[in-house]
Write a protein that holds these residues in place. Structure first.
Motif, short mmCIF file in Angstrom:
data_model
loop_
_atom_site.label_atom_id
_atom_site.label_comp_id
_atom_site.label_asym_id
_atom_site.label_seq_id
_atom_site.Cartn_x
_atom_site.Cartn_y
_atom_site.Cartn_z
N LEU A 1 1.61 4.69 -10.56
CA LEU A 1 2.41 3.97 -9.57
C LEU A 1 1.69 2.69 -9.17
O LEU A 1 0.47 2.66 -9.07
CB LEU A 1 2.61 4.84 -8.32
N SER A 2 2.44 1.66 -8.89
CA SER A 2 1.83 0.41 -8.42
C SER A 2 1.32 0.59 -7.00
O SER A 2 1.80 1.47 -6.25
CB SER A 2 2.84 -0.73 -8.46
N ASN A 3 0.35 -0.23 -6.61
CA ASN A 3 -0.14 -0.19 -5.23
C ASN A 3 0.98 -0.48 -4.25
O ASN A 3 1.01 0.07 -3.15
CB ASN A 3 -1.29 -1.18 -5.04
N GLY A 4 1.91 -1.35 -4.64
CA GLY A 4 3.04 -1.70 -3.78
C GLY A 4 3.96 -0.52 -3.53
O GLY A 4 4.58 -0.42 -2.47
N THR A 5 4.07 0.37 -4.49
CA THR A 5 4.86 1.60 -4.33
C THR A 5 4.07 2.64 -3.57
O THR A 5 4.60 3.35 -2.70
CB THR A 5 5.26 2.16 -5.71
N LEU A 6 2.79 2.74 -3.89
CA LEU A 6 1.95 3.80 -3.33
C LEU A 6 1.62 3.59 -1.86
O LEU A 6 1.61 4.55 -1.08
CB LEU A 6 0.66 3.90 -4.16
N THR A 7 1.37 2.38 -1.44
CA THR A 7 0.94 2.12 -0.06
C THR A 7 1.95 2.62 0.98
O THR A 7 1.57 3.34 1.90
CB THR A 7 0.60 0.63 0.14
N PRO A 8 3.25 2.29 0.87
CA PRO A 8 4.19 2.81 1.86
C PRO A 8 4.30 4.34 1.81
O PRO A 8 4.46 4.99 2.85
CB PRO A 8 5.52 2.17 1.52
N LEU A 9 4.19 4.90 0.62
CA LEU A 9 4.22 6.36 0.46
C LEU A 9 3.04 7.00 1.20
O LEU A 9 3.19 7.99 1.91
CB LEU A 9 4.18 6.70 -1.03
N LEU A 10 1.86 6.40 1.05
CA LEU A 10 0.67 6.91 1.73
C LEU A 10 0.78 6.76 3.24
O LEU A 10 0.36 7.64 3.99
CB LEU A 10 -0.59 6.20 1.21
N LYS A 11 1.38 5.68 3.69
CA LYS A 11 1.60 5.49 5.13
C LYS A 11 2.49 6.59 5.69
O LYS A 11 2.25 7.11 6.79
CB LYS A 11 2.20 4.11 5.42
N ARG A 12 3.54 6.96 4.93
CA ARG A 12 4.44 8.03 5.38
C ARG A 12 3.71 9.38 5.40
O ARG A 12 3.88 10.18 6.32
CB ARG A 12 5.69 8.09 4.50
N LEU A 13 2.88 9.64 4.38
CA LEU A 13 2.10 10.88 4.36
C LEU A 13 1.11 10.92 5.53
O LEU A 13 0.89 11.97 6.13
CB LEU A 13 1.35 11.04 3.03
N GLU A 14 0.52 9.77 5.85
CA GLU A 14 -0.41 9.71 6.97
C GLU A 14 0.33 9.96 8.29
O GLU A 14 -0.13 10.74 9.14
CB GLU A 14 -1.10 8.35 7.00
N LYS A 15 1.46 9.31 8.47
CA LYS A 15 2.24 9.48 9.70
C LYS A 15 2.67 10.94 9.89
O LYS A 15 2.72 11.45 11.01
CB LYS A 15 3.47 8.57 9.66
#
Length: 146
Positions: A63-77
């Motif tokens: 996955l691109s960093n652009g795809t992964l970053t928002p996904l990681l933010k949601r997992l963190e939240k």
């Protein structure tokens, strides 16, 4: 005369369709945990190796960093992971599982395995399917390297 090419004869279409079906198939056990398939495979990667960089996850998951970053933010939240700057190198962000992320590993894996059991693969059939898929991936990677 050459055989007519149809949609159903295309490997790319069959793989795309299988991907869609797998996403739907996995959604049943993952809904209980409010996870998407991509969030699940991210957690799966972290269960294999915790405390990795975003770049490591990006490469591992394809996955691109652009795809992964928002996904990681949601997992963190949602409380599954933490994202922190590496003290040794501020440019790097390290991803760690939280206690929730660690505690839910076994129940999630059991739920997914129960779902997979519905495919009725024997061990040999499963291994053969995996071999075929991995062979195709390797062939595709070789063509992309050129």
């Amino acid at each position: 005369m050459p055989k007519e090419i149809t949609l159903n004869d295309q490997i790319c279409f069959q793989i795309s369709r299988a991907h869609q079906l797998f996403n739907k198939f996995y959604q049943e056990p993952l809904d209980e945990y409010n996870l998407t398939y991509v969030q699940y495979i991210t957690l799966l990667s972290l269960w294999e190796k915790d405390g990795v960089t975003v770049n490591f996850l990006s490469q591992k998951l394809g996955l691109s960093n652009g795809t992964l970053t928002p996904l990681l933010k949601r997992l963190e939240k949602a409380g599954w992971i933490t994202r922190n700057r590496d003290k040794a190198d501020e440019r790097r962000v390290l991803i760690h599982l939280t206690e929730l992320g660690k505690e839910k590993k076994e129940p999630i894996l059991q739920a997914v395995q129960g779902c997979l059991n519905r495919l009725n693969y024997s061990d040999d059939e499963f291994a053969a399917a995996m071999d075929t898929i991995i062979d195709l991936q390797e062939r595709l990677e070789k063509t992309n390297d050129k």
